[in-house]
Design a protein around this motif. Structure first.
Motif, PDB file in Angstrom:
ATOM      1  N   SER A   1       0.812  -1.212   0.000  1.00  0.00           N
ATOM      2  CA  SER A   1       0.000   0.000   0.000  1.00  0.00           C
ATOM      3  C   SER A   1       0.847   1.263   0.000  1.00  0.00           C
ATOM      4  CB  SER A   1      -0.933   0.015   1.212  1.00  0.00           C
ATOM      5  OG  SER A   1      -0.187   0.120   2.397  1.00  0.00           O
ATOM      6  N   ALA A   2       2.074   1.177   0.456  1.00  0.00           N
ATOM      7  CA  ALA A   2       2.933   2.366   0.504  1.00  0.00           C
ATOM      8  C   ALA A   2       3.523   2.627  -0.871  1.00  0.00           C
ATOM      9  CB  ALA A   2       4.056   2.159   1.516  1.00  0.00           C
ATOM     10  N   ALA A   3       3.764   3.868  -1.168  1.00  0.00           N
ATOM     11  CA  ALA A   3       4.323   4.230  -2.473  1.00  0.00           C
ATOM     12  C   ALA A   3       5.718   3.646  -2.624  1.00  0.00           C
ATOM     13  CB  ALA A   3       4.369   5.741  -2.617  1.00  0.00           C
ATOM     14  N   GLY A   4       5.936   2.922  -3.705  1.00  0.00           N
ATOM     15  CA  GLY A   4       7.252   2.389  -3.999  1.00  0.00           C
ATOM     16  C   GLY A   4       7.689   1.259  -3.091  1.00  0.00           C
ATOM     17  N   GLY A   5       6.763   0.617  -2.384  1.00  0.00           N
ATOM     18  CA  GLY A   5       7.123  -0.490  -1.510  1.00  0.00           C
ATOM     19  C   GLY A   5       7.905  -0.070  -0.295  1.00  0.00           C
TER      20      GLY A   5
ATOM     21  N   LEU B   1      14.682  19.713   6.052  1.00  0.00           N
ATOM     22  CA  LEU B   1      14.447  18.444   5.360  1.00  0.00           C
ATOM     23  C   LEU B   1      14.416  18.748   3.873  1.00  0.00           C
ATOM     24  CD1 LEU B   1      13.722  15.432   5.493  1.00  0.00           C
ATOM     25  CD2 LEU B   1      11.335  16.109   5.769  1.00  0.00           C
ATOM     26  N   ASN B   2      15.413  18.284   3.146  1.00  0.00           N
ATOM     27  CA  ASN B   2      15.596  18.640   1.735  1.00  0.00           C
ATOM     28  C   ASN B   2      14.915  17.633   0.819  1.00  0.00           C
ATOM     29  OD1 ASN B   2      17.617  20.976   1.864  1.00  0.00           O
ATOM     30  ND2 ASN B   2      18.487  19.443   3.239  1.00  0.00           N
ATOM     31  N   PRO B   3      13.951  18.101   0.010  1.00  0.00           N
ATOM     32  CA  PRO B   3      13.283  17.181  -0.932  1.00  0.00           C
ATOM     33  C   PRO B   3      14.167  16.891  -2.131  1.00  0.00           C
ATOM     34  CG  PRO B   3      12.408  19.390  -1.194  1.00  0.00           C
ATOM     35  CD  PRO B   3      13.400  19.444  -0.050  1.00  0.00           C
ATOM     36  N   GLU B   4      13.777  15.888  -2.896  1.00  0.00           N
ATOM     37  CA  GLU B   4      14.471  15.557  -4.135  1.00  0.00           C
ATOM     38  C   GLU B   4      14.153  16.616  -5.196  1.00  0.00           C
ATOM     39  OE1 GLU B   4      16.648  12.836  -4.928  1.00  0.00           O
ATOM     40  OE2 GLU B   4      16.691  12.895  -2.754  1.00  0.00           O
ATOM     41  N   TYR B   5      14.930  16.608  -6.259  1.00  0.00           N
ATOM     42  CA  TYR B   5      14.769  17.555  -7.358  1.00  0.00           C
ATOM     43  C   TYR B   5      13.368  17.437  -7.949  1.00  0.00           C
ATOM     44  CZ  TYR B   5      15.428  19.801 -11.866  1.00  0.00           C
ATOM     45  OH  TYR B   5      15.293  20.600 -12.953  1.00  0.00           O
TER      46      TYR B   5
ATOM     47  N   LEU C   1       6.180  16.711  -3.279  1.00  0.00           N
ATOM     48  CA  LEU C   1       7.458  16.669  -2.565  1.00  0.00           C
ATOM     49  C   LEU C   1       7.790  15.217  -2.267  1.00  0.00           C
ATOM     50  CD1 LEU C   1       7.023  19.597  -0.038  1.00  0.00           C
ATOM     51  CD2 LEU C   1       8.556  19.539  -1.989  1.00  0.00           C
ATOM     52  N   LEU C   2       8.964  14.779  -2.690  1.00  0.00           N
ATOM     53  CA  LEU C   2       9.443  13.427  -2.423  1.00  0.00           C
ATOM     54  C   LEU C   2      10.800  13.531  -1.744  1.00  0.00           C
ATOM     55  CD1 LEU C   2       8.498  11.689  -5.787  1.00  0.00           C
ATOM     56  CD2 LEU C   2       7.308  11.522  -3.603  1.00  0.00           C
ATOM     57  N   PHE C   3      11.067  12.604  -0.839  1.00  0.00           N
ATOM     58  CA  PHE C   3      12.287  12.644  -0.050  1.00  0.00           C
ATOM     59  C   PHE C   3      13.004  11.309  -0.140  1.00  0.00           C
ATOM     60  CE2 PHE C   3       9.089  15.361   1.749  1.00  0.00           C
ATOM     61  CZ  PHE C   3       9.751  16.548   1.932  1.00  0.00           C
ATOM     62  N   HIS C   4      14.330  11.368  -0.161  1.00  0.00           N
ATOM     63  CA  HIS C   4      15.126  10.149  -0.108  1.00  0.00           C
ATOM     64  C   HIS C   4      15.136   9.675   1.348  1.00  0.00           C
ATOM     65  CE1 HIS C   4      18.487   7.396  -0.460  1.00  0.00           C
ATOM     66  NE2 HIS C   4      18.281   7.437  -1.760  1.00  0.00           N
ATOM     67  N   PRO C   5      14.978   8.379   1.601  1.00  0.00           N
ATOM     68  CA  PRO C   5      14.974   7.877   2.983  1.00  0.00           C
ATOM     69  C   PRO C   5      16.212   8.255   3.781  1.00  0.00           C
ATOM     70  CG  PRO C   5      14.201   6.185   1.509  1.00  0.00           C
ATOM     71  CD  PRO C   5      14.686   7.315   0.646  1.00  0.00           C
ATOM     72  N   ASN C   6      17.382   8.305   3.129  1.00  0.00           N
ATOM     73  CA  ASN C   6      18.598   8.704   3.850  1.00  0.00           C
ATOM     74  C   ASN C   6      18.517  10.157   4.309  1.00  0.00           C
ATOM     75  OD1 ASN C   6      19.745   6.197   3.565  1.00  0.00           O
ATOM     76  ND2 ASN C   6      20.907   6.736   1.745  1.00  0.00           N
TER      77      ASN C   6
ATOM     78  N   LEU D   1      11.814   6.725  -3.169  1.00  0.00           N
ATOM     79  CA  LEU D   1      11.521   8.029  -2.597  1.00  0.00           C
ATOM     80  C   LEU D   1      10.221   7.944  -1.817  1.00  0.00           C
ATOM     81  CD1 LEU D   1      12.433  10.293  -5.645  1.00  0.00           C
ATOM     82  CD2 LEU D   1      13.843   9.663  -3.685  1.00  0.00           C
ATOM     83  N   VAL D   2      10.140   8.696  -0.735  1.00  0.00           N
ATOM     84  CA  VAL D   2       8.954   8.665   0.114  1.00  0.00           C
ATOM     85  C   VAL D   2       8.253  10.014   0.060  1.00  0.00           C
ATOM     86  CG1 VAL D   2       9.860   6.899   1.651  1.00  0.00           C
ATOM     87  CG2 VAL D   2      10.283   9.270   2.176  1.00  0.00           C
ATOM     88  N   GLY D   3       6.942   9.971   0.242  1.00  0.00           N
ATOM     89  CA  GLY D   3       6.131  11.174   0.208  1.00  0.00           C
ATOM     90  C   GLY D   3       5.943  11.765   1.597  1.00  0.00           C
ATOM     91  N   ILE D   4       5.200  12.848   1.641  1.00  0.00           N
ATOM     92  CA  ILE D   4       4.953  13.562   2.892  1.00  0.00           C
ATOM     93  C   ILE D   4       4.294  12.660   3.926  1.00  0.00           C
ATOM     94  CG2 ILE D   4       3.473  15.360   3.890  1.00  0.00           C
ATOM     95  CD1 ILE D   4       5.842  16.612   2.711  1.00  0.00           C
ATOM     96  N   GLU D   5       3.330  11.842   3.518  1.00  0.00           N
ATOM     97  CA  GLU D   5       2.626  10.978   4.479  1.00  0.00           C
ATOM     98  C   GLU D   5       3.564   9.998   5.148  1.00  0.00           C
ATOM     99  OE1 GLU D   5      -0.694   9.137   2.588  1.00  0.00           O
ATOM    100  OE2 GLU D   5      -1.725  11.030   2.242  1.00  0.00           O
TER     101      GLU D   5
END
Length: 154
Positions: A10-14, A70-74, A82-87, A33-37
């Protein structure tokens, strides 16, 4: 022990996110990449506070790296989510929010149709190789092969 998880399907991108009493941010699959939620759930913060933490600027689509945010991806467009790298989420949780222990865990992603197709092709190639290696009298050149075919036809 407090434990919460998101179903990878159910989560985006597993992406799987778990929270325990000592570890407030555990993010899985570092290549997704993970979303705001997902960030909100992993940091156990409200959506509004996650937006306040995020390095965004209405005048600049992709502002320079800010170690206190918290820096989002390009993003290519202002309308892109807004998408974020888990690291990056783990770095922010550890360095800015001062969460004591942050773990980034890499898990295998669920199998896709492309991976299944490539697996089938690989298996077929292995079968072909084992069949070719099993041939006893494999001719080494074309003339030997012609002689072999002439004998069997006669």
């Amino acid at each position: 022990m407090l434990s919460r998880s998101i179903d990878p399907a159910s989560a985006a991108g597993g992406v799987s996110v778990e929270t325990t009493a000592d570890v407030d941010a555990v993010i899985a699959r570092s290549d997704a990449l993970v979303g705001i939620e997902d960030v909100q759930k992993s940091l156990n913060r409200s959506r509004a506070s996650v937006y306040r933490y995020t390095n965004t600027d209405p005048r600049n689509l992709n502002p320079p790296f800010n170690p206190r945010k918290l820096n989002p991806e390009y993003r290519g467009d202002q309308k892109d989510p807004l998408l974020f790298h888990p690291n990056e989420v783990a770095r922010f949780a550890k360095d800015v929010l001062r969460i004591k222990e942050v773990t980034v865990e890499v898990l295998n992603s669920p199998s896709t149709a492309t991976q299944q197709c490539l697996g089938a092709i690989l298996e077929e190639l292995r079968l072909i190789r084992s069949h070719l290696e099993g041939l006893q009298d494999a001719p080494s050149d074309l003339s030997a092969r012609r002689e072999r075919q002439d004998r069997s036809a006669a």
